[in-house]
Design an enzyme around this catalytic site. Structure first.
Site, PDB file in Angstrom:
ATOM      1  N   TRP A 108      52.601 -30.352  15.460  1.00  0.00           N
ATOM      2  CA  TRP A 108      52.707 -31.466  15.874  1.00  0.00           C
ATOM      3  C   TRP A 108      51.592 -32.515  14.786  1.00  0.00           C
ATOM      4  O   TRP A 108      51.472 -33.516  14.649  1.00  0.00           O
ATOM      5  CB  TRP A 108      51.941 -30.968  17.225  1.00  0.00           C
ATOM      6  CG  TRP A 108      52.629 -31.447  18.366  1.00  0.00           C
ATOM      7  CD1 TRP A 108      52.931 -29.651  18.685  1.00  0.00           C
ATOM      8  CD2 TRP A 108      53.715 -31.611  18.313  1.00  0.00           C
ATOM      9  NE1 TRP A 108      54.253 -29.525  20.102  1.00  0.00           N
ATOM     10  CE2 TRP A 108      54.996 -30.838  19.311  1.00  0.00           C
ATOM     11  CE3 TRP A 108      54.125 -32.821  18.136  1.00  0.00           C
ATOM     12  CZ2 TRP A 108      56.261 -31.968  20.057  1.00  0.00           C
ATOM     13  CZ3 TRP A 108      55.685 -33.504  18.810  1.00  0.00           C
ATOM     14  CH2 TRP A 108      56.644 -32.961  19.459  1.00  0.00           C
ATOM     15  N   ASP A 178      45.045 -35.299  19.255  1.00  0.00           N
ATOM     16  CA  ASP A 178      45.544 -35.162  19.690  1.00  0.00           C
ATOM     17  C   ASP A 178      45.218 -33.898  21.032  1.00  0.00           C
ATOM     18  O   ASP A 178      45.769 -32.918  20.273  1.00  0.00           O
ATOM     19  CB  ASP A 178      47.132 -34.718  19.047  1.00  0.00           C
ATOM     20  CG  ASP A 178      48.130 -34.880  20.108  1.00  0.00           C
ATOM     21  OD1 ASP A 178      48.713 -34.729  20.987  1.00  0.00           O
ATOM     22  OD2 ASP A 178      49.033 -34.569  19.009  1.00  0.00           O
ATOM     23  N   LYS A 202      52.025 -31.458  29.525  1.00  0.00           N
ATOM     24  CA  LYS A 202      51.548 -30.303  29.789  1.00  0.00           C
ATOM     25  C   LYS A 202      50.789 -29.924  30.593  1.00  0.00           C
ATOM     26  O   LYS A 202      50.941 -29.773  31.873  1.00  0.00           O
ATOM     27  CB  LYS A 202      50.488 -30.208  28.282  1.00  0.00           C
ATOM     28  CG  LYS A 202      51.474 -30.084  27.404  1.00  0.00           C
ATOM     29  CD  LYS A 202      52.491 -30.567  26.737  1.00  0.00           C
ATOM     30  CE  LYS A 202      54.136 -30.918  25.605  1.00  0.00           C
ATOM     31  NZ  LYS A 202      54.001 -31.007  24.636  1.00  0.00           N
TER      32      LYS A 202
HETATM   33  C1  LIG Z   1      54.088 -32.322  23.480  1.00  0.00           C
HETATM   34  C2  LIG Z   1      53.427 -32.451  22.328  1.00  0.00           C
HETATM   35  C3  LIG Z   1      53.387 -33.537  21.415  1.00  0.00           C
HETATM   36  C4  LIG Z   1      54.709 -34.349  22.024  1.00  0.00           C
HETATM   37  O1  LIG Z   1      55.090 -35.364  23.024  1.00  0.00           O
HETATM   38  P1  LIG Z   1      55.384 -36.118  23.183  1.00  0.00           P
HETATM   39  O2  LIG Z   1      55.277 -36.833  24.674  1.00  0.00           O
HETATM   40  O3  LIG Z   1      57.024 -35.692  23.433  1.00  0.00           O
HETATM   41  O4  LIG Z   1      55.752 -36.945  22.529  1.00  0.00           O
HETATM   42  C5  LIG Z   1      52.289 -34.140  20.948  1.00  0.00           C
HETATM   43  N1  LIG Z   1      51.592 -33.590  20.346  1.00  0.00           N
HETATM   44  C6  LIG Z   1      51.326 -32.179  21.011  1.00  0.00           C
HETATM   45  C7  LIG Z   1      49.846 -31.269  20.673  1.00  0.00           C
HETATM   46  C8  LIG Z   1      52.199 -31.787  21.909  1.00  0.00           C
HETATM   47  O5  LIG Z   1      51.335 -30.330  22.759  1.00  0.00           O
END
Ligand SMILES: *Cc1c(COP(=O)(O)O)cnc(C)c1O
Length: 367
Positions: A108, A178, A202
């Site tokens: 990511w 993030d 999540k």
């Molecule tokens: C799932 C995830 C993403 C992607 O999220 P989207 O909503 O599909 O853009 C980005 N960063 C992390 C750490 C993730 O776990």
């Protein structure tokens, strides 16, 4: 396929992930008639008093959970997922000729870097590539980023199963994180961050929405060429309702935040996360090599545990038997293969116990 009623299911999927059962039941009860209004949240104007109350309650609960004051931090609820934030962050926090700083700890962070590169020059100040993404790059080894407008990192790498155990202290440089797969999972010294963001699917609610907490002085630091719909400032001033927000997702996030508060808040979420993940790691470590996890012990994630079988030919049988036992979505990410157990806030400790017991029985039978 009919569901066998007697088997309780536990969903270990990485995202969209399971929501607390209590939240799902409440949403089900309120679906057709939201608290006596006679209409569903799905059918309600986002400008109505009823929806505004839901929206404001969610923001207030988020503030309360992270103990952040309105004077210091702004909260924005945005459309789109974390990926949209990969673009909105450099757009808002840097100017055209700036060189933005990123840490590469896995899948990511690489996505964040490659989208930032579509807009800006990027310097990668540390990378886990030298240890094949089995450890996080130690914070004290990150190269100098003191002239960057911000430093971006990914505290929990959902796919590699890596987690930073510390928060960087970047001095005057705003830290951007993030937190898609670890938000609400532990108390945070939020004052050490300039901006945190998370896709909702999540630990917060359903997909299609992101939550951003941003230091107030950074809201004003922006490139005037940014289109207004992408400006944090405009979104904040409009109460995150520049246009129709994803109202039902927002409502589910509100229910989840309230659930986290009722459960005892972020300290309790952290306690449970440690308990759940310890059960699975000890099933792996105690298997005498039948299962393996390549991540360095100091970087093991509490949220996502990738693991593999020494005999990869048994994987299909493992997944099939696990599914029959009600242990769902344990397939690893296609980028790394193997198996993965995601253990977000909504996973009961009981679910981790069930999985650990199953793993031990399976190892005894096939080891
Ligand atoms: C799932 C995830 C993403 C992607 O999220 P989207 O909503 O599909 O853009 C980005 N960063 C992390 C750490 C993730 O776990």
């Amino acid at each position: 396929m009919g569901r066998v009623e007697s088997v309780k299911t536990y969903n270990f999927g990485a995202g969209p992930a399971m929501l607390p059962r209590e939240v799902m039941r409440q949403a089900q009860r309120e679906l057709l008639d939201y608290r006596g209004t006679g209409i569903s949240v799905l059918e309600m104007s986002h400008r109505s008093d009823t929806f505004r109350e839901i929206a404001h309650q969610a923001m207030a609960d988020l503030r309360q959970l992270y103990a952040v004051s309105e004077a210091d931090y702004a909260i924005v609820f945005a459309q789109g997922g974390a990926t949209q934030q990969f673009v909105q962050v450099p757009m808002n926090l840097s100017r055209r000729n700036d060189v933005v700083a990123y840490v590469d700890s896995g899948h990511w962070s690489q996505r964040a870097i490659s989208l930032a590169r579509e807009l800006r020059s990027v310097t990668v100040v540390a990378s886990a590539s030298s240890c094949e993404y089995h450890d996080v790059p130690a914070i004290e080894d990150w190269r100098d980023y003191s002239s960057a407008p911000y430093i971006h990192y990914t505290p929990n790498e959902t796919i590699q199963g890596l987690e930073f155990q510390q928060v960087p202290d970047a001095g005057a440089v705003p830290v951007v994180a993030d937190m898609s797969s670890c938000i609400l999972s532990q108390p945070l010294p939020l004052s050490r961050f300039g901006l945190i963001y998370a896709g909702a699917q999540k630990n917060l609610g359903p997909s299609g929405m992101a939550v951003i907490i941003i230091r107030r002085d950074l809201v004003d630091r922006l490139d005037p060429s940014v289109p207004s719909i992408f400006r944090y400032k405009d979104q904040f001033v409009a109460d995150s309702m520049l246009n129709t927000p994803p109202t039902f997702a927002w409502y589910l996030v509100a229910l989840t935040l309230s659930w986290v508060r009722r459960q005892g808040g972020l300290k309790e979420m952290d306690r449970r996360a440690k308990e759940r993940s310890a059960l699975i790691y000890s099933a792996i470590d105690g298997s005498g090599g039948f299962y393996g996890n390549r991540v360095s012990k100091r970087a093991r994630s509490r949220m996502n545990i990738p693991f593999h079988l020494a005999d990869s030919g048994l994987e299909k049988t493992f997944l099939q038997m696990a599914t029959e036992r009600g242990l769902k979505q344990l397939e690893g990410h296609r980028a790394v293969g193997g198996l993965r157990a995601s253990l977000y806030n909504a996973m009961e400790v009981e679910g981790a116990k069930e999985l650990a017991n199953f793993m031990t029985e399976f190892a005894q039978r096939y080891g």
